[in-house]
Motif scaffolding. Structure first.
Motif, PDB file in Angstrom:
ATOM      1  N   GLN A  94       0.842  -1.195   0.000  1.00 16.11           N
ATOM      2  CA  GLN A  94       0.000   0.000   0.000  1.00 16.11           C
ATOM      3  C   GLN A  94       0.876   1.243   0.000  1.00 16.11           C
ATOM      4  N   ALA A  95       0.502   2.246  -0.798  1.00 14.17           N
ATOM      5  CA  ALA A  95       1.271   3.486  -0.875  1.00 14.17           C
ATOM      6  C   ALA A  95       1.382   4.126   0.506  1.00 14.17           C
ATOM      7  N   VAL A 110      -9.213  12.641 -13.005  1.00  8.19           N
ATOM      8  CA  VAL A 110      -8.634  13.955 -12.679  1.00  8.19           C
ATOM      9  C   VAL A 110      -7.344  13.775 -11.885  1.00  8.19           C
ATOM     10  N   ILE A 111      -7.369  12.853 -10.917  1.00  8.85           N
ATOM     11  CA  ILE A 111      -6.173  12.593 -10.114  1.00  8.85           C
ATOM     12  C   ILE A 111      -5.043  12.086 -11.003  1.00  8.85           C
ATOM     13  N   SER A 112      -5.377  11.196 -11.928  1.00  6.93           N
ATOM     14  CA  SER A 112      -4.382  10.639 -12.850  1.00  6.93           C
ATOM     15  C   SER A 112      -3.720  11.734 -13.682  1.00  6.93           C
ATOM     16  N   GLU A 113      -4.532  12.685 -14.157  1.00  5.76           N
ATOM     17  CA  GLU A 113      -3.998  13.777 -14.972  1.00  5.76           C
ATOM     18  C   GLU A 113      -3.122  14.711 -14.141  1.00  5.76           C
ATOM     19  N   ASN A 133      -4.437   1.239  -9.765  1.00  2.00           N
ATOM     20  CA  ASN A 133      -3.652   0.170  -9.147  1.00  2.00           C
ATOM     21  C   ASN A 133      -2.948   0.650  -7.882  1.00  2.00           C
ATOM     22  N   ILE A 134      -2.362   1.855  -7.942  1.00  2.00           N
ATOM     23  CA  ILE A 134      -1.595   2.369  -6.808  1.00  2.00           C
ATOM     24  C   ILE A 134      -2.508   2.728  -5.641  1.00  2.00           C
ATOM     25  N   ARG A 138     -11.238   2.228  -2.548  1.00  2.00           N
ATOM     26  CA  ARG A 138     -12.229   1.328  -1.938  1.00  2.00           C
ATOM     27  C   ARG A 138     -12.700   1.889  -0.596  1.00  2.00           C
ATOM     28  N   ARG A 139     -11.741   2.435   0.174  1.00  2.00           N
ATOM     29  CA  ARG A 139     -12.099   3.002   1.479  1.00  2.00           C
ATOM     30  C   ARG A 139     -13.037   4.192   1.309  1.00  2.00           C
ATOM     31  N   ALA A 140     -12.773   5.027   0.303  1.00  2.00           N
ATOM     32  CA  ALA A 140     -13.642   6.173   0.035  1.00  2.00           C
ATOM     33  C   ALA A 140     -15.031   5.699  -0.392  1.00  2.00           C
TER      34      ALA A 140
END
Length: 438
Positions: A197-198, A395-398, A410-411, A417-419
């Motif tokens: 986990q990150a 948006v986060i990816s960008e 993946n990261i 899932r928690r959100a």
């Protein structure tokens, strides 16, 4: 066009295959040969005059190999045997491909990996490398004492997997260049790497971190704050110049990165990939901080005078040269280790029994100690804060400059899932309230 071909017995289970391939410019017959080993054995030196020749299993196996050999020649897929060792090919690959197509840091890492690979397999002819060679090599990497840094233990699964990917990439190019017929690494299952986990901070830890930064050097305060607010990689932060900051639009442009390599020093390069070149919005409070920092840097520049080296980077050394990327990575864990926040007054205190700010006795449950976190963890922290706010993964990816959204998913799958669970809980509160009202 190849003919049917001929067989010549060379030993109990060894045969020489020969196929005619037309005429050359001087009208001479072109022949291609290949020596094979079959599983069946025949002790006779020659098949000539053998009454069992038509029923001989060894010859039958060799004839099947001959038919395949002729078929390869006719289709143009036959690759003639080469005397190239793996070391010979790697040298050519680095010269003709690696030096011009790989990023400097990637090339440096490849060379480090290949040193170990060639020590183990460099002497083997590249066409003779088989999956078993690779499996033996990976097994060796898992033995104690293999580390070159002198530390105890074996190499991590992640490092072994990186070895596999480097080998596979190079051997795949050998196939593309028609040096070998297939990639033996593609027939080996790569080592499994446990999914971690990150590592990041939650909102409470981020608030404590920002509080602690108020008493630190202004430059480091801006670097850490900007890392949390933007999710930029370390090299991208170090590559920022003032022309990349649009104060009117509250945006930041990522167009280059700063890296360091031994023997090369600190240098500027293109971002990690094309999607890493991006323009992202910056919170208003962080823009205000950047404005203050620009004034601060100008004042520091005046103090240095003619010694200033002329860099337009946001983050520089005392004389204006681009800041070494490792500087912030070395400073950050030391800063965290000394940081203790007293909750009642929200101030940084040392290891004391009475708070010097509010003069109250210090209780253990009223302290916030920032756990260890690598500087890169601030990038993960930025992403997880956005996940917690319900921002779409695209948006986060960008913002992070990932090549595709699947990397982001993946990261940060655990946090997403928690959100999702928290969203369901909020809906449950809504439904429960409706039922109670009835």
């Amino acid at each position: 066009m190849a003919g049917k071909g001929t067989l010549q017995k060379r030993g109990p289970n060894s045969w020489k295959l020969t196929a005619a391939c037309g005429l050359d410019a001087e009208k001479k017959q072109i022949r291609k040969t290949k020596t094979i080993t079959v599983e069946q054995t025949c002790e006779l030196k020659s098949c000539k005059g053998c009454p069992k020749m038509k029923r001989c299993k060894a010859r039958g196996e060799a004839e099947k190999q001959l038919a395949l050999f002729v078929d390869e020649i006719e289709k143009g897929t036959f690759i003639e045997p080469t005397k190239l060792t793996l070391a010979d090919f790697v040298e050519r690959w680095l010269r003709d491909y690696g030096e011009t197509n790989l990023a400097p840091k990637t090339l440096h890492r490849y060379k480090g990996i290949l040193t170990r690979v060639l020590q183990a397999m460099g002497h083997i002819k590249i066409e003779k490398i088989r999956p078993t060679h690779l499996l033996e090599f990976y097994a060796n990497l898992q033995e104690d004492g293999i580390r070159e840094d002198g530390k105890e233990g074996k190499l991590s699964e992640k490092t072994i997997l990186y070895h596999h990917r480097v080998i596979s990439s190079i051997l795949n190019d050998a196939v593309q260049w028609q040096v070998i017929p297939f990639n033996p690494a593609s027939r080996v299952k790569p080592p499994k790497v446990p999914k971690h986990q990150a590592t990041c901070y939650d909102e409470e830890k981020v608030a404590a971190l920002l509080t602690a930064l108020e008493e630190e050097n202004f430059k480091y305060r801006v670097i850490v704050t900007l890392a949390i607010a933007t999710g930029l990689r370390r090299g991208e932060l170090m590559g920022l110049e003032w022309q990349d900051i649009d104060f009117d639009k509250s945006t930041l442009e990522v167009r280059q990165a700063s890296q360091y390599l031994p023997g090369k020093g600190t240098f500027t390069k293109e971002p990690k990939n094309e999607t890493s070149k991006r323009i992202i919005s910056v919170p208003a409070s962080v823009v205000a901080l950047l404005k203050q920092y620009k004034v601060y840097q100008a004042q520091e520049r005046l103090k240095v005078g003619e010694l200033w080296q002329g860099s337009e980077r946001l983050f520089t050394t005392w004389d204006g040269r681009p800041m070494h990327p490792d500087t912030i990575s070395k400073w950050f864990p030391k800063f965290l280790a000394k940081t203790i926040i007293h909750k009642p007054c929200n101030k940084v205190i040392g290891n004391v029994t009475h708070c010097p700010h509010c003069e109250k006795p210090v209780k253990k449950e009223e302290l916030i100690k920032l756990p260890p976190l690598p500087f890169h963890g601030l990038r993960h922290t930025s992403a997880t804060l956005l996940v917690g706010q319900g921002i779409h993964a695209k948006v986060i990816s960008e913002r992070l400059g990932h090549s595709n959204i699947s990397t982001t998913m993946n990261i940060y799958s655990h946090f997403i899932r928690r959100a999702d669970v928290e969203a369901a809980d909020k809906l449950e509160e809504l439904f429960t309230t409706k039922v109670d009202q009835k």
